[in-house]
Design a protein around this motif. Structure first.
Motif, PDB file in Angstrom:
ATOM      1  N   LEU A  74      24.589  32.824 131.933  1.00 20.10           N
ATOM      2  CA  LEU A  74      25.239  32.519 133.203  1.00 20.10           C
ATOM      3  C   LEU A  74      26.537  33.259 133.432  1.00 20.10           C
ATOM      4  CD1 LEU A  74      24.660  28.660 133.216  1.00 20.10           C
ATOM      5  CD2 LEU A  74      23.337  30.403 134.403  1.00 20.10           C
ATOM      6  N   GLY A  75      27.264  33.591 132.376  1.00 22.38           N
ATOM      7  CA  GLY A  75      28.603  34.131 132.542  1.00 22.38           C
ATOM      8  C   GLY A  75      28.738  35.627 132.425  1.00 22.38           C
ATOM      9  N   GLY A  76      27.649  36.344 132.192  1.00 24.42           N
ATOM     10  CA  GLY A  76      27.760  37.784 131.987  1.00 24.42           C
ATOM     11  C   GLY A  76      28.277  38.088 130.599  1.00 24.42           C
ATOM     12  N   SER A  77      29.142  39.077 130.479  1.00 23.66           N
ATOM     13  CA  SER A  77      29.694  39.456 129.189  1.00 23.66           C
ATOM     14  C   SER A  77      30.870  38.551 128.849  1.00 23.66           C
ATOM     15  CB  SER A  77      30.145  40.913 129.221  1.00 23.66           C
ATOM     16  OG  SER A  77      30.656  41.286 127.968  1.00 23.66           O
ATOM     17  N   GLU A  78      30.730  37.772 127.767  1.00 25.46           N
ATOM     18  CA  GLU A  78      31.754  36.808 127.400  1.00 25.46           C
ATOM     19  C   GLU A  78      31.964  36.774 125.887  1.00 25.46           C
ATOM     20  OE1 GLU A  78      31.604  33.168 130.413  1.00 25.46           O
ATOM     21  OE2 GLU A  78      29.807  33.276 129.166  1.00 25.46           O
ATOM     22  N   VAL A  79      33.084  36.224 125.492  1.00 27.44           N
ATOM     23  CA  VAL A  79      33.304  35.845 124.107  1.00 27.44           C
ATOM     24  C   VAL A  79      32.972  34.363 124.037  1.00 27.44           C
ATOM     25  CG1 VAL A  79      35.005  35.545 122.275  1.00 27.44           C
ATOM     26  CG2 VAL A  79      35.066  37.592 123.705  1.00 27.44           C
ATOM     27  N   VAL A  80      32.115  33.986 123.087  1.00 27.76           N
ATOM     28  CA  VAL A  80      31.698  32.594 122.926  1.00 27.76           C
ATOM     29  C   VAL A  80      32.237  32.104 121.587  1.00 27.76           C
ATOM     30  CG1 VAL A  80      29.735  31.013 122.787  1.00 27.76           C
ATOM     31  CG2 VAL A  80      29.606  33.040 124.268  1.00 27.76           C
ATOM     32  N   VAL A  81      32.960  30.993 121.613  1.00 28.13           N
ATOM     33  CA  VAL A  81      33.571  30.424 120.410  1.00 28.13           C
ATOM     34  C   VAL A  81      33.075  28.992 120.234  1.00 28.13           C
ATOM     35  CG1 VAL A  81      35.758  29.591 119.435  1.00 28.13           C
ATOM     36  CG2 VAL A  81      35.643  31.855 120.457  1.00 28.13           C
ATOM     37  N   ILE A  82      32.746  28.646 119.009  1.00 28.41           N
ATOM     38  CA  ILE A  82      32.398  27.267 118.671  1.00 28.41           C
ATOM     39  C   ILE A  82      33.554  26.698 117.863  1.00 28.41           C
ATOM     40  CG2 ILE A  82      30.809  25.733 117.468  1.00 28.41           C
ATOM     41  CD1 ILE A  82      28.684  27.971 117.839  1.00 28.41           C
ATOM     42  N   MET A  83      34.082  25.585 118.341  1.00 25.09           N
ATOM     43  CA  MET A  83      35.137  24.851 117.638  1.00 25.09           C
ATOM     44  C   MET A  83      34.492  23.590 117.066  1.00 25.09           C
ATOM     45  SD  MET A  83      37.976  26.691 118.351  1.00 25.09           S
ATOM     46  CE  MET A  83      39.400  25.647 118.126  1.00 25.09           C
ATOM     47  N   GLN A  84      34.940  23.175 115.881  1.00 27.54           N
ATOM     48  CA  GLN A  84      34.310  22.070 115.172  1.00 27.54           C
ATOM     49  C   GLN A  84      35.363  21.075 114.702  1.00 27.54           C
ATOM     50  OE1 GLN A  84      31.531  23.251 112.036  1.00 27.54           O
ATOM     51  NE2 GLN A  84      32.849  22.199 110.590  1.00 27.54           N
ATOM     52  N   LYS A  85      35.020  19.801 114.764  1.00 29.06           N
ATOM     53  CA  LYS A  85      35.889  18.748 114.246  1.00 29.06           C
ATOM     54  C   LYS A  85      35.004  17.831 113.422  1.00 29.06           C
ATOM     55  CE  LYS A  85      37.572  15.768 117.250  1.00 29.06           C
ATOM     56  NZ  LYS A  85      38.431  15.002 118.171  1.00 29.06           N
ATOM     57  N   GLY A  86      35.417  17.504 112.204  1.00 30.84           N
ATOM     58  CA  GLY A  86      34.586  16.629 111.390  1.00 30.84           C
ATOM     59  C   GLY A  86      35.188  16.328 110.051  1.00 30.84           C
ATOM     60  N   GLN A  87      34.333  16.005 109.112  1.00 29.18           N
ATOM     61  CA  GLN A  87      34.740  15.512 107.808  1.00 29.18           C
ATOM     62  C   GLN A  87      35.295  16.567 106.876  1.00 29.18           C
ATOM     63  OE1 GLN A  87      30.416  14.966 106.616  1.00 29.18           O
ATOM     64  NE2 GLN A  87      31.407  15.040 104.650  1.00 29.18           N
ATOM     65  N   GLU A  88      35.406  17.778 107.283  1.00 27.67           N
ATOM     66  CA  GLU A  88      35.783  18.914 106.450  1.00 27.67           C
ATOM     67  C   GLU A  88      36.904  18.627 105.451  1.00 27.67           C
ATOM     68  OE1 GLU A  88      37.001  22.945 108.004  1.00 27.67           O
ATOM     69  OE2 GLU A  88      35.034  22.667 108.889  1.00 27.67           O
ATOM     70  N   GLY A  89      37.640  17.566 105.652  1.00 30.61           N
ATOM     71  CA  GLY A  89      38.712  17.222 104.732  1.00 30.61           C
ATOM     72  C   GLY A  89      40.016  17.935 105.035  1.00 30.61           C
ATOM     73  N   ALA A  90      39.988  18.830 105.978  1.00 30.05           N
ATOM     74  CA  ALA A  90      41.206  19.566 106.327  1.00 30.05           C
ATOM     75  C   ALA A  90      41.986  18.778 107.363  1.00 30.05           C
ATOM     76  CB  ALA A  90      40.836  20.931 106.878  1.00 30.05           C
ATOM     77  N   SER A  91      43.263  18.709 107.157  1.00 30.80           N
ATOM     78  CA  SER A  91      44.096  18.021 108.132  1.00 30.80           C
ATOM     79  C   SER A  91      45.015  19.042 108.793  1.00 30.80           C
ATOM     80  CB  SER A  91      44.911  16.931 107.450  1.00 30.80           C
ATOM     81  OG  SER A  91      45.742  17.507 106.468  1.00 30.80           O
ATOM     82  N   GLY A  92      45.570  18.647 109.901  1.00 31.34           N
ATOM     83  CA  GLY A  92      46.464  19.551 110.606  1.00 31.34           C
ATOM     84  C   GLY A  92      45.710  20.449 111.561  1.00 31.34           C
ATOM     85  N   SER A  93      46.450  21.073 112.441  1.00 30.78           N
ATOM     86  CA  SER A  93      45.818  21.953 113.413  1.00 30.78           C
ATOM     87  C   SER A  93      46.310  23.381 113.209  1.00 30.78           C
ATOM     88  CB  SER A  93      46.119  21.471 114.840  1.00 30.78           C
ATOM     89  OG  SER A  93      47.500  21.456 115.073  1.00 30.78           O
TER      90      SER A  93
END
Length: 145
Positions: A74-93
């Motif tokens: 739908l968007g033509g040429s784009e950069v597509v990013v997947i962001m994830q939130k879960g149990q990874e154990g990592a804290s902070g942003s």
């Protein structure tokens, strides 16, 4: 079929599969199960918009999971990013910075400068520019201080 048309069709199909996967996985994540992940899918043709959206998602606890560039259905040429939130154990942003250029010498200079500011490479892709060329897009991250 021309080679470029075939490549565009494969990228478009890959994008649709990726979106479908993320939709299904995101639906499962909404159950609140601690063994599940929550996802955000971001797509835009502008690196400044992507950087802003990634930093907004990071403030909500999401982290970069994957990146790809190319034609979307739908968007033509784009950069597509997947962001994830879960149990990874990592804290902070994280704080994200996106660099985009078609000259490797410019990318080298910008990467070195951002490295001195504490950023590390988190992902790379190639994206088509508005004028029909291609540029290298680098995604850098550093923990929020």
């Amino acid at each position: 079929m021309k080679r470029s048309q075939g490549l565009r069709q494969r990228r478009s199909i890959s994008s649709m599969i990726l979106v479908g996967f993320m939709w299904c996985t995101g639906t499962v994540a909404a159950t609140g199960d601690p063994d599940r992940f929550d996802f955000k899918l971001l797509a835009t043709s502008r690196t400044s918009t992507m950087e802003k959206e990634m930093n907004q998602a990071s403030a909500l606890g999401f982290r970069l999971a994957a990146v790809m560039g190319g034609e979307t259905s739908l968007g033509g040429s784009e950069v597509v990013v997947i962001m994830q939130k879960g149990q990874e154990g990592a804290s902070g942003s994280y704080q994200y910075r996106l660099l985009a250029t078609n000259k490797t010498s410019t990318m080298q200079k910008e990467l070195t400068l951002e490295g001195e500011n504490g950023f590390e490479l988190a992902g790379m892709t190639v994206s088509r520019t508005t004028f029909g060329g291609e540029e290298l897009v680098s995604i850098l991250q550093r923990p929020v201080r």
